[in-house]
Scaffold this motif. Sequence first.
Motif, PDB file in Angstrom:
ATOM      1  N   ILE A   1      38.560  32.230  44.280  1.00 39.82           N
ATOM      2  CA  ILE A   1      38.535  33.295  45.357  1.00 39.82           C
ATOM      3  C   ILE A   1      38.992  32.492  46.506  1.00 39.82           C
ATOM      4  O   ILE A   1      38.430  31.306  46.959  1.00 39.82           O
ATOM      5  CB  ILE A   1      37.520  34.084  45.620  1.00 39.82           C
ATOM      6  CG1 ILE A   1      36.998  34.879  44.639  1.00 39.82           C
ATOM      7  CG2 ILE A   1      37.697  34.860  46.799  1.00 39.82           C
ATOM      8  CD1 ILE A   1      37.852  35.659  44.066  1.00 39.82           C
TER       9      ILE A   1
ATOM     10  N   ALA B   1      30.928  36.607  46.510  1.00 38.81           N
ATOM     11  CA  ALA B   1      31.941  36.254  45.499  1.00 38.81           C
ATOM     12  C   ALA B   1      31.417  35.089  44.670  1.00 38.81           C
ATOM     13  O   ALA B   1      31.042  34.982  43.638  1.00 38.81           O
ATOM     14  CB  ALA B   1      33.255  35.850  46.066  1.00 38.81           C
TER      15      ALA B   1
ATOM     16  N   ALA C   1      31.990  33.099  41.332  1.00 37.76           N
ATOM     17  CA  ALA C   1      33.301  32.533  41.494  1.00 37.76           C
ATOM     18  C   ALA C   1      33.230  31.335  42.339  1.00 37.76           C
ATOM     19  O   ALA C   1      32.209  30.898  43.091  1.00 37.76           O
ATOM     20  CB  ALA C   1      34.112  33.539  42.466  1.00 37.76           C
TER      21      ALA C   1
ATOM     22  N   VAL D   1      34.760  29.422  45.616  1.00 42.49           N
ATOM     23  CA  VAL D   1      35.428  30.205  46.586  1.00 42.49           C
ATOM     24  C   VAL D   1      36.266  28.765  47.421  1.00 42.49           C
ATOM     25  O   VAL D   1      35.401  27.891  47.656  1.00 42.49           O
ATOM     26  CB  VAL D   1      34.456  30.837  47.691  1.00 42.49           C
ATOM     27  CG1 VAL D   1      35.280  31.226  48.908  1.00 42.49           C
ATOM     28  CG2 VAL D   1      33.895  31.950  46.791  1.00 42.49           C
TER      29      VAL D   1
ATOM     30  N   GLY E   1      41.645  36.234  43.642  1.00 44.37           N
ATOM     31  CA  GLY E   1      41.437  37.132  44.761  1.00 44.37           C
ATOM     32  C   GLY E   1      41.338  36.706  46.054  1.00 44.37           C
ATOM     33  O   GLY E   1      41.397  35.307  46.273  1.00 44.37           O
TER      34      GLY E   1
ATOM     35  N   ILE F   1      35.322  40.100  42.220  1.00 44.46           N
ATOM     36  CA  ILE F   1      35.498  39.320  40.993  1.00 44.46           C
ATOM     37  C   ILE F   1      35.511  40.338  39.711  1.00 44.46           C
ATOM     38  O   ILE F   1      36.058  39.857  38.751  1.00 44.46           O
ATOM     39  CB  ILE F   1      34.643  38.068  40.654  1.00 44.46           C
ATOM     40  CG1 ILE F   1      33.296  38.619  40.120  1.00 44.46           C
ATOM     41  CG2 ILE F   1      34.448  37.077  41.778  1.00 44.46           C
ATOM     42  CD1 ILE F   1      32.389  37.630  40.060  1.00 44.46           C
TER      43      ILE F   1
END
Length: 210
Positions: free
Chosen positions: A3, A27, A32, A34, A81, A208
């Motif tokens: 992300i 996230a 995820a 990031v 994302g 996600i």
Amino acid sequence: MKIVAVNASPRKGWNTDTLVNHAAKGAEEAGAEVIHFDLYRLEKYTGCISCFGCKKNQFKGHCIVRDGLTQVLDAIREADGLIIGSPNYLSEMSASFRALYERLIFQNLTYNRENPCCNERKIPVVLIMSSNAPDTMYLNLVKNYQNTFSRFIGDCEILISGNTLQLKDYDATDWKWSMFDPESKIKRHEEVFPEECQKAYEMGKKLISR
């Protein structure tokens, strides 16, 4: 999953940055990876210069200008994302947001009626805007951005944080800011803003799985 979280505010630790970080935390805690970018701390860059390089087949969907935004555009292209937030300055998103927005969208615009967008890998987007005006004042502005992000980048959800606290001490300014009620600003920041941060967190967490 990867992300990208983009802060398009020059003010670290304040409203927009805080909301973007809460979304990013959501996230991250959902599993995820990031990648963070602060647009006001990148090397020099501009908005779209209308060179039309991205309209050539060999560069389809890629802005060919190489500057401080290149790493951001490349990261978004590879991401799963996008979280992006901007303050509202003079009834618009920040200049840095606009620069990225122009480059991000225009590289995917084909001017072809049958296939206006060449982005074949859509990703979900969380768009955040903070403003010292009421929550609904710029709703149409944000919805217009939402529609464009949804068309060219991927399904976009929005969060607007209005009537935000601008300063810790309004009495410290040389000019009296009589347009605002500091007490109500502080009260809202203490009671409502944490709820918005939680909403940003949940939006990031949900990102996600979208």
